[in-house]
Scaffold this motif. Structure first.
Motif, PDB file in Angstrom:
ATOM      1  N   ALA A   1       0.399   4.305   0.619  1.00  0.00           N
ATOM      2  CA  ALA A   1       0.211   5.200   1.762  1.00  0.00           C
ATOM      3  C   ALA A   1       0.915   4.684   3.010  1.00  0.00           C
ATOM      4  O   ALA A   1       1.289   5.470   3.895  1.00  0.00           O
ATOM      5  CB  ALA A   1      -1.281   5.381   2.039  1.00  0.00           C
ATOM      6  N   SER A   2       1.105   3.366   3.097  1.00  0.00           N
ATOM      7  CA  SER A   2       1.732   2.781   4.273  1.00  0.00           C
ATOM      8  C   SER A   2       3.245   2.901   4.260  1.00  0.00           C
ATOM      9  O   SER A   2       3.867   3.050   5.307  1.00  0.00           O
ATOM     10  CB  SER A   2       1.358   1.300   4.396  1.00  0.00           C
TER      11      SER A   2
ATOM     12  N   ASN B   1       0.850  -1.192   0.000  1.00  0.00           N
ATOM     13  CA  ASN B   1       0.000   0.000   0.000  1.00  0.00           C
ATOM     14  C   ASN B   1       0.885   1.243   0.000  1.00  0.00           C
ATOM     15  O   ASN B   1       1.616   1.483   0.961  1.00  0.00           O
ATOM     16  CB  ASN B   1      -0.900  -0.017   1.230  1.00  0.00           C
TER      17      ASN B   1
ATOM     18  N   ALA C   1       4.969   6.234   0.396  1.00  0.00           N
ATOM     19  CA  ALA C   1       4.650   7.655   0.522  1.00  0.00           C
ATOM     20  C   ALA C   1       5.596   8.401   1.448  1.00  0.00           C
ATOM     21  O   ALA C   1       5.636   9.641   1.428  1.00  0.00           O
ATOM     22  CB  ALA C   1       3.213   7.822   1.014  1.00  0.00           C
TER      23      ALA C   1
END
Length: 493
Positions: A214-215, A212, A218
């Motif tokens: 965002a995990s 992911n 990012a």
């Protein structure tokens, strides 16, 4: 239980034979699978791709107050393994110190499986490497001189049996990920910024978490930017200041100065020659002021944490309890084996039951007292920015670089990756090479602000070492932003 019926029958037969031979307790941990995989990209090159698989059984018996342990990877020799454990217990009883006693516990039957969608060990290697390369490419920009991306996966399937009739099946699924960037500063000294995969304590523990963006991915731009700020920054000058710890640093503070000193085997002196002791005594439990009323340390049941495993390696179900409540030490990390000794040495019952802290790092290691999810409860003092606005003279600190801790965890000295100065309620500048130090009880008694739920992060630790032979264990620490008053920072006083 889905382990083969013939293997189950052999284990149960041997458990009964141990009782018939005079043992007061016996148990067996069968690891059907113990798999790990480690991959490291350094400057875009695959430096390491290591994969390991183990299978075997560990046996423990208690006879005449002494523990005997043995293990084997040969499942045709389980009776021999029990015989060796019995012989070891009989030998240990000759030089017995305080007699061990498991007490009594009703039989436990259960299964634990962590939440995950995608088993990392089923993901094709090219898919894993493509994800790592994507992150590496994000990091490969000036001012970065060197960069590293590391993934580490762990999967276990363990079956537990004991002479009380307990039968437990549990799974372990642990993904870890780290990215680090490095460059030389204006003094030609290497500076670094890093990020370790963390969470708010919720979510699944499969490959989907790492994948992911965002995990994990990012965070690449942020750590590159902060590294750039460090390269032209001054070294944090010595002074007494308020210290605001972000979870990236706060988790290690909790790990070293709350988690380790509250492990009961350390308190009783059994780890002193190996990994250290504790400034806590059995008689301190229930009375010692460990910190200010703002300090609430809890062994939590957290959905997404390597410290959540359902049942410990003595078959005790995990449960949530306070270690420190409103600053007072009320419990410790413990298993069944040493409760009697702790209560006897305290002169009263200070521990009611096992804290489900018996953990072993493999089938060939005996369980010892280990951390699980040692967390600090979030408070009501607002966000990070609220705490900054309330601070006149302080620093915000993040991510450990170095640490030195007293053998009894009574004092400490930490070096961090980065500091942000706070003056009159505002962030003003970045400092490099920040350090801080203190005495454990004095430090926690200076805690005066604890951030709210939005500041609380579950930080994973994949490499907590303890014991002899050494055991590497995975734990979780959920911590909020915390402010401590009048702390020694830099190298001065």
């Amino acid at each position: 239980m889905t382990v083969s019926g013939s293997l189950t029958a052999i284990i149960k037969e041997q458990l009964q034979r141990a009782l018939d031979a005079g043992c007061s307790f016996a148990d067996a941990r069968y690891y059907e699978e113990d798999s790990t995989q480690s991959l490291i990209l350094y400057d875009g090159n695959l430096e390491s791709n290591y994969r390991r698989f183990e299978r075997g059984i560990g046996v423990r018996v208690l006879k005449n107050g002494a523990v005997g342990f043995a293990a084997t990877a040969d499942l045709d020799r389980i009776p021999d393994c029990f015989a060796r454990a019995l012989a070891n217990a009989e030998a240990a009883a000759v030089l017995l110190g305080f007699p061990k006693d498991m007490g009594s516990q009703p039989p436990v039957h259960g299964t634990y499986k962590p939440p995950f969608e995608k088993d990392p060990f089923t993901v094709p290697l090219p898919e894993i490497l493509n994800l790592m390369k994507t992150v590496d490419q994000q990091l490969n920009e000036k001012p970065v001189e060197h960069r590293m991306v590391r993934f580490y996966f762990q999967k276990r399937r363990i079956f537990y049996f004991n002479s009380e009739g307990s039968e437990i099946e549990r799974w372990v699924m642990n993904p870890f990920a780290n990215m680090t960037v490095m460059a030389r500063d204006n003094e030609n000294r290497t500076q670094r910024r890093s990020y370790d995969l963390d969470s708010d304590g919720t979510g699944a523990r499969g490959f989907e978490w790492v994948a992911n963006p965002a995990s994990f991915a990012a965070h690449a731009d942020r750590i590159k930017s902060e590294l750039g700020q460090l390269l032209s920054a001054e070294t944090l000058p010595p002074a007494r200041r308020d210290v605001i710890l972000l979870p990236g640093q706060g988790h290690l503070q909790v790990h070293e100065t709350i988690g380790h000193p509250l492990e009961l085997d350390r308190i009783l002196g059994y780890e002193l020659s190996f990994a250290g002791g504790s400034h806590v005594k059995p008689q301190d439990i229930g009375t010692l002021r460990y910190g200010s009323e703002k300090l609430n340390a809890v062994v939590m049941i957290v959905e997404n944490s390597p410290g959540t495993f359902g049942y410990d390696d003595e078959g005790t179900p995990q449960h949530q309890y306070y270690l420190i409540k409103n600053g007072i030490l009320v419990n410790v990390l413990c298993c069944r084996l040493d409760l009697g000794e702790a209560n006897a040495k305290a002169g009263k019952k200070v521990i009611e039951r096992s804290g489900a802290s018996a953990r072993a790092a493999g089938f060939y290691k005996t369980p010892i007292d280990r951390m699980t999810n040692v967390c600090v409860e979030w408070g009501s003092d607002g966000t990070l920015e609220d705490i900054v606005r309330a601070t006149e003279n302080g620093v915000i600190l993040d991510m450990p670089v170095s640490w030195s801790i007293g053998s009894n965890r009574e004092h400490f000295h930490f070096g961090c990756e980065i500091a942000w100065e706070v003056k009159d309620g505002r962030r003003t500048k970045v400092y490099k090479n920040p350090t801080y130090q203190g005495h454990t009880l004095e430090f926690y008694n200076s805690l005066d602000m604890v951030g709210d739920r939005s500041t609380w992060r579950l930080v994973q630790v994949p490499n907590c070492g303890k014991g002899e032979p050494n055991q590497i264990m995975e734990v979780g620490h959920g911590v909020p932003v915390m402010r401590f008053r009048n702390v020694i920072t830099g190298e001065g006083r």
